[in-house]
Design an enzyme around this catalytic site. Structure first.
Site, PDB file in Angstrom:
ATOM      1  N   SER A 117       0.817  -1.213   0.000  1.00  0.00           N
ATOM      2  CA  SER A 117       0.000   0.000   0.000  1.00  0.00           C
ATOM      3  C   SER A 117       0.850   1.262   0.000  1.00  0.00           C
ATOM      4  O   SER A 117       0.352   2.339  -0.267  1.00  0.00           O
ATOM      5  CB  SER A 117      -0.978   0.006   1.171  1.00  0.00           C
ATOM      6  OG  SER A 117      -0.384  -0.471   2.330  1.00  0.00           O
ATOM      7  N   HIS A 138      -3.557  -3.682  -5.577  1.00  0.00           N
ATOM      8  CA  HIS A 138      -3.794  -3.193  -4.218  1.00  0.00           C
ATOM      9  C   HIS A 138      -5.260  -3.357  -3.813  1.00  0.00           C
ATOM     10  O   HIS A 138      -6.125  -2.581  -4.230  1.00  0.00           O
ATOM     11  CB  HIS A 138      -3.364  -1.720  -4.139  1.00  0.00           C
ATOM     12  CG  HIS A 138      -3.461  -1.117  -2.785  1.00  0.00           C
ATOM     13  ND1 HIS A 138      -3.820   0.191  -2.575  1.00  0.00           N
ATOM     14  CD2 HIS A 138      -3.251  -1.647  -1.558  1.00  0.00           C
ATOM     15  CE1 HIS A 138      -3.825   0.449  -1.271  1.00  0.00           C
ATOM     16  NE2 HIS A 138      -3.478  -0.656  -0.638  1.00  0.00           N
ATOM     17  N   GLU A 150      -6.819  -1.275  -6.746  1.00  0.00           N
ATOM     18  CA  GLU A 150      -5.975  -0.363  -7.521  1.00  0.00           C
ATOM     19  C   GLU A 150      -4.927  -1.202  -8.250  1.00  0.00           C
ATOM     20  O   GLU A 150      -4.241  -2.015  -7.621  1.00  0.00           O
ATOM     21  CB  GLU A 150      -5.288   0.651  -6.601  1.00  0.00           C
ATOM     22  CG  GLU A 150      -6.254   1.660  -5.987  1.00  0.00           C
ATOM     23  CD  GLU A 150      -5.573   2.654  -5.049  1.00  0.00           C
ATOM     24  OE1 GLU A 150      -6.130   3.724  -4.846  1.00  0.00           O
ATOM     25  OE2 GLU A 150      -4.497   2.337  -4.489  1.00  0.00           O
ATOM     26  N   ASN A 188      -5.040   6.588  -1.083  1.00  0.00           N
ATOM     27  CA  ASN A 188      -4.235   7.083   0.036  1.00  0.00           C
ATOM     28  C   ASN A 188      -3.615   8.456  -0.227  1.00  0.00           C
ATOM     29  O   ASN A 188      -3.045   9.063   0.665  1.00  0.00           O
ATOM     30  CB  ASN A 188      -3.158   6.069   0.426  1.00  0.00           C
ATOM     31  CG  ASN A 188      -3.755   4.948   1.269  1.00  0.00           C
ATOM     32  OD1 ASN A 188      -4.798   5.135   1.905  1.00  0.00           O
ATOM     33  ND2 ASN A 188      -3.126   3.789   1.255  1.00  0.00           N
TER      34      ASN A 188
HETATM   35  P1  NAI Z   1      -0.413  -9.152   8.214  1.00  0.00           P
HETATM   36  O1  NAI Z   1       0.660  -8.858   9.193  1.00  0.00           O
HETATM   37  O2  NAI Z   1      -1.800  -9.397   8.688  1.00  0.00           O
HETATM   38  O3  NAI Z   1       0.018 -10.446   7.362  1.00  0.00           O
HETATM   39  C1  NAI Z   1       1.290 -10.626   6.782  1.00  0.00           C
HETATM   40  C2  NAI Z   1       1.557 -12.126   6.692  1.00  0.00           C
HETATM   41  O4  NAI Z   1       2.739 -12.335   5.930  1.00  0.00           O
HETATM   42  C3  NAI Z   1       1.801 -12.783   8.056  1.00  0.00           C
HETATM   43  O5  NAI Z   1       0.925 -13.880   8.197  1.00  0.00           O
HETATM   44  C4  NAI Z   1       3.254 -13.225   8.019  1.00  0.00           C
HETATM   45  O6  NAI Z   1       3.482 -14.445   8.698  1.00  0.00           O
HETATM   46  C5  NAI Z   1       3.482 -13.374   6.524  1.00  0.00           C
HETATM   47  N1  NAI Z   1       4.882 -13.209   6.132  1.00  0.00           N
HETATM   48  C6  NAI Z   1       5.765 -12.256   6.534  1.00  0.00           C
HETATM   49  N2  NAI Z   1       6.937 -12.419   5.912  1.00  0.00           N
HETATM   50  C7  NAI Z   1       6.789 -13.504   5.085  1.00  0.00           C
HETATM   51  C8  NAI Z   1       7.650 -14.160   4.181  1.00  0.00           C
HETATM   52  N3  NAI Z   1       8.910 -13.760   3.991  1.00  0.00           N
HETATM   53  N4  NAI Z   1       7.176 -15.216   3.497  1.00  0.00           N
HETATM   54  C9  NAI Z   1       5.900 -15.636   3.678  1.00  0.00           C
HETATM   55  N5  NAI Z   1       5.035 -15.054   4.539  1.00  0.00           N
HETATM   56  C10 NAI Z   1       5.485 -14.002   5.226  1.00  0.00           C
HETATM   57  O7  NAI Z   1      -0.364  -7.958   7.143  1.00  0.00           O
HETATM   58  P2  NAI Z   1      -1.536  -7.416   6.210  1.00  0.00           P
HETATM   59  O8  NAI Z   1      -2.277  -6.360   6.928  1.00  0.00           O
HETATM   60  O9  NAI Z   1      -2.263  -8.561   5.628  1.00  0.00           O
HETATM   61  O10 NAI Z   1      -0.688  -6.675   5.074  1.00  0.00           O
HETATM   62  C11 NAI Z   1      -0.008  -7.379   4.074  1.00  0.00           C
HETATM   63  C12 NAI Z   1       0.349  -6.444   2.931  1.00  0.00           C
HETATM   64  O11 NAI Z   1      -0.836  -5.826   2.435  1.00  0.00           O
HETATM   65  C13 NAI Z   1       1.278  -5.287   3.315  1.00  0.00           C
HETATM   66  O12 NAI Z   1       2.099  -5.003   2.224  1.00  0.00           O
HETATM   67  C14 NAI Z   1       0.290  -4.141   3.570  1.00  0.00           C
HETATM   68  O13 NAI Z   1       0.884  -2.867   3.410  1.00  0.00           O
HETATM   69  C15 NAI Z   1      -0.744  -4.411   2.491  1.00  0.00           C
HETATM   70  N6  NAI Z   1      -2.084  -3.870   2.737  1.00  0.00           N
HETATM   71  C16 NAI Z   1      -2.658  -3.901   3.980  1.00  0.00           C
HETATM   72  C17 NAI Z   1      -3.945  -3.396   4.183  1.00  0.00           C
HETATM   73  C18 NAI Z   1      -4.584  -3.446   5.528  1.00  0.00           C
HETATM   74  O14 NAI Z   1      -5.573  -2.728   5.736  1.00  0.00           O
HETATM   75  N7  NAI Z   1      -4.119  -4.251   6.455  1.00  0.00           N
HETATM   76  C19 NAI Z   1      -4.709  -2.811   3.069  1.00  0.00           C
HETATM   77  C20 NAI Z   1      -4.053  -2.903   1.787  1.00  0.00           C
HETATM   78  C21 NAI Z   1      -2.777  -3.389   1.650  1.00  0.00           C
END
Ligand code: NAI
Length: 386
Positions: A117, A138, A150, A188
């Site tokens: 994001s 996105h 997006e 954003n």
């Molecule tokens: P989260 O922390 O809930 O999930 C991330 C997951 O990735 C975790 O389960 C973790 O174990 C796993 N992980 C971390 N490193 C890893 C690796 N090297 N290999 C495999 N798995 C790995 O995070 P979330 O909120 O789901 O965000 C994920 C992405 O989405 C980020 O880039 C964030 O900026 C983006 N995003 C988040 C939004 C939100 O509202 N939470 C909205 C839109 C985009």
């Protein structure tokens, strides 16, 4: 598109995998943390049990969707993917490492997408041998419910890929918008004044928090007021986005963060999740009442809306997205009651310009400078749609 893999089974990854499986794809959901996979698996059971209970899906449909999602701790299982969507931690170095690994596992034709994001898609693509197949995809949280996606081509992305993914997102039942790889993409970036200008009005003492929220909802037609919404999102998250966008735009005063929000973060007053933000959510605490003053309310809405429209117009001027995609993004990604450019037509482009020019001359701050496009359109008597 038959086989889709999702990397990271957190809040976003699990949601994206669900969307793809519901659209009929065979999905591999990989996470390097077995506990995260366990959480995702339990979440699916709960979500689909509820959908069956509510009659939105039959048991057979729910089971068929679930059977299309393979949860795995082994990255090698993604080797036959047509597209991989990465949704891991928001860290450029970690994402680059994962993209390098992905490239060695999948075929040359496989599309590599990132759900980042705030990072530059171009910088992630630069880690790959074939950056032309890397693109931003996105989704918004929660991915199965929020229609907007997006699509963000990097400067190195193959030209046809964005439109190809736009078609695919329509097939998946989503509302896609193509955005240039610039800070904040569309939502954003364009939404910043909804928070920033509202906080500024409060800081100046023009109105209190419940009055601004009341005005934006009752007169503006927004689903939530800016203070309720930032309390809901979490100030830790919302403030960081503002600060990142501000820095990435080389400290353009239009995106300047607010000290009062920074203090909330420092105090640990993140909003609903911590029990206190702009409002106090402690049980039994009565919420403050707004001053329901129509004249004041209209002024508040006029000012915030003029700033939002200016942002959307400037994004159009700088070719960040088409006017349709700008309006789709704000209505389908953050539930605005109208697209900002359609709203500008309704208010009158010259009226929006007048509000901004008044603010600009009163405050003498670059923050209120009207977009060149807004000025040109007003002087030509033009509107955005026919
Ligand atoms: P989260 O922390 O809930 O999930 C991330 C997951 O990735 C975790 O389960 C973790 O174990 C796993 N992980 C971390 N490193 C890893 C690796 N090297 N290999 C495999 N798995 C790995 O995070 P979330 O909120 O789901 O965000 C994920 C992405 O989405 C980020 O880039 C964030 O900026 C983006 N995003 C988040 C939004 C939100 O509202 N939470 C909205 C839109 C985009």
């Amino acid at each position: 598109m038959k086989r889709v893999s999702v990397i990271g089974s957190g809040a976003m990854g699990a949601g994206i995998a669900q969307v793809a499986a519901q659209a009929g794809c065979e999905v591999t959901l990989y996470d390097n943390n077995p506990d995260a996979l366990e959480v995702a698996s339990k979440k699916y059971t709960k979500i689909f049990d509820r959908l069956v209970e509510k009659g939105r899906k039959t048991r057979e449909e729910a089971d068929a969707i679930l059977s299309r999602i393979e949860l795995t701790h082994s990255m090698e299982h993604i080797d036959d993917s047509d597209m991989v969507v990465e949704a891991i931690v928001e860290n450029l170095d970690v994402k680059k490492q994962v993209f390098r690994k992905l490239e060695n596992l999948v075929s040359d034709e496989c599309i590599l997408a990132t759900n980042t994001s705030s990072l530059s898609v171009t910088s992630i693509a630069a880690a790959c041998d074939k950056p032309e197949r890397v693109i931003g995809l996105h989704f918004f949280n929660p991915a199965p419910l929020m229609p907007l996606v997006e699509i963000v081509p990097a400067i190195s992305t193959a030209p046809e890929l964005a439109n190809q993914l736009k078609e695919l997102m329509f097939e998946w039942g989503k509302s896609p918008a193509i955005a240039q790889d610039t800070p904040g993409f569309i939502v954003n970036r364009v939404a910043r004044p909804f928070y920033g200008e509202a906080i500024r009005i409060y800081e100046e003492g023009i109105a209190d928090i419940p009055t601004i929220d009341w005005a934006m909802k009752t007169i503006g037609g927004f689903r939530m007021g800016p203070f309720e919404l930032t309390d809901f999102i979490g100030h830790d998250v919302n403030y960081i986005v503002t600060e990142t966008v501000f820095k990435e735009f080389y400290f353009d005063p239009r995106y300047k963060p607010s000290i009062s929000q920074k203090r909330l973060v420092e105090a640990g007053f993140y909003g609903r999740k911590s029990g206190r933000g702009f409002y106090d959510y402690t049980e039994g605490v009565e919420q403050p009442k707004p001053t329901e003053d129509e004249v004041l309310g209209k002024k508040i809405v006029e000012r915030v809306l003029a700033m939002l429209i200016n942002e959307a117009v400037d994004a159009l001027y700088l070719n960040i997205a088409s006017k349709q995609d700008l309006d789709t993004a704000m209505t389908k990604g953050v539930n605005y009651p109208k697209g900002l450019l359609a709203w500008a037509d309704e208010i009158g482009v010259s009226n929006v310009l007048e509000t901004l020019e008044n603010l600009h001359s009163e405050y003498d701050e670059d923050r209120y400078r009207p977009s060149v496009l807004l000025k040109r359109m007003a002087s030509n008597g033009e509107c955005f749609y026919n």
